[in-house]
Design a protein around this motif. Sequence first.
Motif, PDB file in Angstrom:
ATOM      1  N   SER A 114      -5.302  55.490  -7.549  1.00 35.20           N
ATOM      2  CA  SER A 114      -5.302  56.728  -8.350  1.00 35.20           C
ATOM      3  C   SER A 114      -3.881  57.213  -8.585  1.00 35.20           C
ATOM      4  CB  SER A 114      -6.111  57.818  -7.647  1.00 35.20           C
ATOM      5  OG  SER A 114      -7.463  57.456  -7.565  1.00 35.20           O
ATOM      6  N   GLU A 154       4.247  49.980  -5.928  1.00 31.28           N
ATOM      7  CA  GLU A 154       4.084  49.981  -4.478  1.00 31.28           C
ATOM      8  C   GLU A 154       5.452  49.871  -3.803  1.00 31.28           C
ATOM      9  OE1 GLU A 154       1.253  48.026  -1.084  1.00 31.28           O
ATOM     10  OE2 GLU A 154       1.699  46.818  -2.847  1.00 31.28           O
ATOM     11  N   MET A 158      -2.460  54.464   3.505  1.00 26.98           N
ATOM     12  CA  MET A 158      -3.011  55.094   2.306  1.00 26.98           C
ATOM     13  C   MET A 158      -4.227  54.268   1.872  1.00 26.98           C
ATOM     14  SD  MET A 158      -1.139  55.799  -1.403  1.00 26.98           S
ATOM     15  CE  MET A 158       0.183  56.727  -0.701  1.00 26.98           C
ATOM     16  N   SER A 159      -5.328  54.933   1.584  1.00 23.82           N
ATOM     17  CA  SER A 159      -6.523  54.202   1.175  1.00 23.82           C
ATOM     18  C   SER A 159      -6.323  53.583  -0.211  1.00 23.82           C
ATOM     19  CB  SER A 159      -7.739  55.118   1.166  1.00 23.82           C
ATOM     20  OG  SER A 159      -7.758  55.919   0.008  1.00 23.82           O
ATOM     21  N   ARG A 160      -7.095  52.548  -0.462  1.00 22.43           N
ATOM     22  CA  ARG A 160      -7.019  51.841  -1.744  1.00 22.43           C
ATOM     23  C   ARG A 160      -7.279  52.788  -2.910  1.00 22.43           C
ATOM     24  NH1 ARG A 160     -10.859  50.091  -5.068  1.00 22.43           N
ATOM     25  NH2 ARG A 160     -12.457  50.578  -3.569  1.00 22.43           N
ATOM     26  N   ARG A 161      -8.280  53.624  -2.795  1.00 27.68           N
ATOM     27  CA  ARG A 161      -8.615  54.551  -3.888  1.00 27.68           C
ATOM     28  C   ARG A 161      -7.480  55.522  -4.171  1.00 27.68           C
ATOM     29  NH1 ARG A 161     -14.642  56.093  -4.749  1.00 27.68           N
ATOM     30  NH2 ARG A 161     -13.520  57.444  -6.123  1.00 27.68           N
ATOM     31  N   ILE A 162      -6.915  56.078  -3.120  1.00 18.30           N
ATOM     32  CA  ILE A 162      -5.818  57.037  -3.301  1.00 18.30           C
ATOM     33  C   ILE A 162      -4.607  56.325  -3.885  1.00 18.30           C
ATOM     34  CG2 ILE A 162      -4.183  58.546  -2.100  1.00 18.30           C
ATOM     35  CD1 ILE A 162      -6.487  59.169  -0.123  1.00 18.30           C
ATOM     36  N   PHE A 163      -4.291  55.141  -3.347  1.00 12.06           N
ATOM     37  CA  PHE A 163      -3.144  54.402  -3.853  1.00 12.06           C
ATOM     38  C   PHE A 163      -3.327  54.072  -5.330  1.00 12.06           C
ATOM     39  CE2 PHE A 163      -1.212  50.360  -5.001  1.00 12.06           C
ATOM     40  CZ  PHE A 163       0.117  50.714  -4.865  1.00 12.06           C
TER      41      PHE A 163
END
Length: 65
Positions: free
Chosen positions: A8, A61, A1-6
């Motif tokens: 958000s 997380e 999962m990308s940092r931005r998606i995570f």
Amino acid sequence: MSRRIFLSTALDRLIEDGTISRRSNASRIIKLVIDGGVTALDDSQREIYDRDLVPKIEDLEISFH
């Protein structure tokens, strides 16, 4: 999962569960990190992010897995 998606998703979850409010300083700080990374934060924002928000995000997380 990308940092931005995570981040958000984490922000949405923190707002939904009432940990932070939508218009809070914490919410604004997370949005700055989503848009520009931690380098977008000034020293006081970085302190809040590291001290208060990262532990909350880390707790989420663990529950994502």
